[in-house]
Design an enzyme around this catalytic site. Structure first.
Site, PDB file in Angstrom:
ATOM      1  N   LYS A  79      -7.229   6.248   9.351  1.00  0.00           N
ATOM      2  CA  LYS A  79      -5.768   5.913   8.873  1.00  0.00           C
ATOM      3  C   LYS A  79      -4.933   6.699   9.873  1.00  0.00           C
ATOM      4  O   LYS A  79      -5.289   7.842  10.306  1.00  0.00           O
ATOM      5  CB  LYS A  79      -5.901   6.440   7.400  1.00  0.00           C
ATOM      6  CG  LYS A  79      -4.538   6.113   6.698  1.00  0.00           C
ATOM      7  CD  LYS A  79      -4.649   6.544   5.130  1.00  0.00           C
ATOM      8  CE  LYS A  79      -3.230   6.330   4.484  1.00  0.00           C
ATOM      9  NZ  LYS A  79      -3.310   6.735   3.057  1.00  0.00           N
ATOM     10  N   SER A 154      -2.323   3.152  -0.257  1.00  0.00           N
ATOM     11  CA  SER A 154      -1.410   3.179   1.045  1.00  0.00           C
ATOM     12  C   SER A 154      -2.637   2.769   2.097  1.00  0.00           C
ATOM     13  O   SER A 154      -2.451   2.616   3.238  1.00  0.00           O
ATOM     14  CB  SER A 154      -0.548   4.351   1.270  1.00  0.00           C
ATOM     15  OG  SER A 154      -1.613   5.555   1.223  1.00  0.00           O
ATOM     16  N   SER A 178      -4.777   5.927  -3.295  1.00  0.00           N
ATOM     17  CA  SER A 178      -4.680   5.304  -2.221  1.00  0.00           C
ATOM     18  C   SER A 178      -6.022   4.753  -1.421  1.00  0.00           C
ATOM     19  O   SER A 178      -6.072   4.110  -0.323  1.00  0.00           O
ATOM     20  CB  SER A 178      -3.679   5.978  -1.142  1.00  0.00           C
ATOM     21  OG  SER A 178      -2.260   5.617  -1.347  1.00  0.00           O
TER      22      SER A 178
HETATM   23  N1  GLN Z   1       0.887   4.316  -4.642  1.00  0.00           N
HETATM   24  C1  GLN Z   1       0.970   5.474  -4.885  1.00  0.00           C
HETATM   25  C2  GLN Z   1       2.219   5.832  -4.372  1.00  0.00           C
HETATM   26  O1  GLN Z   1       2.734   5.170  -3.766  1.00  0.00           O
HETATM   27  C3  GLN Z   1      -0.178   6.525  -4.391  1.00  0.00           C
HETATM   28  C4  GLN Z   1      -0.156   6.674  -2.899  1.00  0.00           C
HETATM   29  C5  GLN Z   1      -1.224   7.306  -2.487  1.00  0.00           C
HETATM   30  O2  GLN Z   1      -2.172   7.615  -3.129  1.00  0.00           O
HETATM   31  N2  GLN Z   1      -1.170   7.897  -1.149  1.00  0.00           N
HETATM   32  O3  GLN Z   1       2.527   6.982  -4.322  1.00  0.00           O
END
Ligand code: GLN
Length: 486
Positions: A79, A154, A178
């Site tokens: 990532k 994400s 995420s």
């Molecule tokens: N969807 C959640 C957010 O937008 C989690 C994102 C994540 O785990 N980085 O914060």
């Protein structure tokens, strides 16, 4: 047979037996990337020369009988939230465009020391804020099972690259789901380890009391092999635990006989797609056949999780993102004076969702609101953690859907942030409670989209999660299915 059809561990065995070379595996991955990437768009950046050079070095080690372990010679991808020495790292934000870190994140250094071949950097939501990859400043990733749908977020690039057979394993990060949510939406496995299990040195921070690094792979074993290498104490990260790292691949075969699995009643609620609920309940019956006991448990504070998360995460994000001011990293706007430079840099560099969260977070940390919001959020967080510790008195692990629905359409939730935030409803509590959580495939919808189930465990009990996940994989074949990308 194509080498990219193998799982990470299958490739690793083939390499160890010298039935193929790392150069061949790396070329196969690069060819696969060339074929599917125009449709999937999982990568922000490829590093083919470096990958092939490292593959050759691995092949030389094999020839000398000096392989460094199961990841030696295996093509992986990262990532774009992990700092990589000499390779641009943007966190999918315009504000970091052109930023080339002078050092590797600890997890990257550990993968390199284990001989892994790094193919490139993967797309994601900007600063890991999002559930669909649509917040990337460089365009969304497409779900390999249906290109008109999101891969989740994400770590959408990390999940899509594994599902599309572009990489044998990937690393992601998980602040509120995420790793697990995109793993579920793309039909692969992914684990968020216990808070502190993996070093975050060199990982771009979102919400520091929640962020954790973890692997994604086609199988539970592929995740275990990667976690084995990246887990463990790091003197460069004071939040990294000193807890010893168990042998995950050895303990994964323990089976589930005699284990008790809890189904939390608050996770089987209206709003969840009936096909998702049915698949998870079916998996629970499968576990009974395998010798586990299934009981109902209760996590009464679950309904406060999304609200609590969006207070804590945005507050911490507003503090962490203050460093992007145009002075130290990446993008710098032309301006007449310093204040204007800060303002214009941030205005041009941050996307809309990131700006919204910085404002929300700054608001709830401000004098007069701190006690009512941030402090209250922290108190509810403690209640959520206590719910879990109470539930674990009557079960060894907890089984839930990972996401209330299968992959949704690109564009479907972008105009309604609340709907988007609700797609993390089942994954967020695990971060708030600092627990480990694994997502594995447990079926498909009638439309042919993968369904994921989540297995939550006690702090540092990743071995039980891997054992529970692996036992299910041995009894089912969901994880062997591949998308026909087209
Ligand atoms: N969807 C959640 C957010 O937008 C989690 C994102 C994540 O785990 N980085 O914060």
């Amino acid at each position: 047979m194509n080498l990219t059809d193998l799982s990470l561990l299958q490739l690793s065995e083939k390499l160890a037996r010298a039935e193929c070379s790392s150069t061949e595996a790396t070329q196969a991955s690069l060819a696969r990337i060339g074929a599917v990437e125009p449709k999937v768009k999982a990568f922000l950046r490829l590093t083919p020369e470096e990958a092939l050079a490292r593959a050759r070095a691995s092949d030389e080690r094999r020839a000398r009988g000096q392989l460094l372990g199961p990841l030696d010679g295996v093509p992986l991808a990262l990532k774009d939230i992990f700092c990589t020495q000499g390779i641009e790292t943007t966190c999918a934000s315009k504000i970091l465009k052109g930023y080339v870190p002078p050092y590797d994140a600890t997890v990257v250094a550990r993968l390199r020391q284990a001989g892994a071949v790094l193919l490139g950097k993967l797309n994601m939501d900007e600063f890991a804020m999002g559930s669909s990859n649509e917040n990337s400043a460089f365009g969304p990733v497409h779900n390999p099972w249906d290109l008109s749908r999101t891969p989740g977020g994400s770590s959408g690039g990390s999940a899509a690259a594994v599902a599309a057979r572009e990489a044998f394993g990937t690393l992601g990060t998980d602040t509120g789901g995420s790793i697990r949510q995109p793993a579920a939406l793309c039909g692969v496995a992914g684990i968020k380890p216990t808070y502190g299990r993996v070093s975050r040195f060199g990982v771009i921070a979102y919400a520091s009391s929640l962020d954790q690094v973890g692997p994604l792979g086609r199988t539970v074993g592929d995740c275990a092999a990667q976690l084995q290498v990246i887990a463990g104490h790091d003197p460069k990260d004071s939040t990294c635990a000193t807890e010893p790292v168990p042998d995950y691949l050895a303990t994964m075969h323990r089976g589930v006989k005699g284990l008790t699995l809890g189904l939390p009643k608050e996770y089987f609620i209206p709003g969840t797609d009936p096909e998702v609920e049915a698949a998870v309940r079916q998996a629970a019956s499968e576990y009974q056949k395998l010798g586990a006991r299934v009981v109902e448990v209760s996590l009464p504070h679950t309904r406060y999780a999304v609200a609590t998360y969006y207070l804590v995460a945005t507050a911490e994000a507003s503090a962490n993102l203050a460093r992007y001011d145009g002075v130290r990293y990446g993008h710098r706007a032309q301006a007449k004076n310093l204040a204007e430079m800060y303002e214009k840099t941030r205005d041009e560099g941050f996307g809309a969702e990131v700006k919204a969260r910085i404002m929300l977070g700054t608001y709830c940390l401000s004098a007069g609101y701190y006690d009512a919001y941030y402090l209250k959020g922290q108190k509810v967080r403690t209640l959520i953690r206590r719910d879990f510790l109470e539930a674990f008195k009557s079960c060894d692990a907890i089984l839930t859907p990972t996401s209330p629905t299968a992959a949704f359409k690109l564009g479907e939730k972008t105009s309604d942030p609340l709907q988007m935030y609700l797609s993390d409803i089942f994954t967020i509590s695990c971060n708030l409670a600092s627990l480990p959580g694994l997502s594995i495939p447990c079926g498909f919808t009638k439309a042919g989209l993968p369904i994921g189930m989540q297995i939550l465990g006690k702090p540092f009990d990743e071995p039980t999660l891997f054992a529970v996940g692996h036992a299910y994989e041995q009894a089912t074949d969901w994880h062997t299915r591949a998308p026909a990308i087209g």
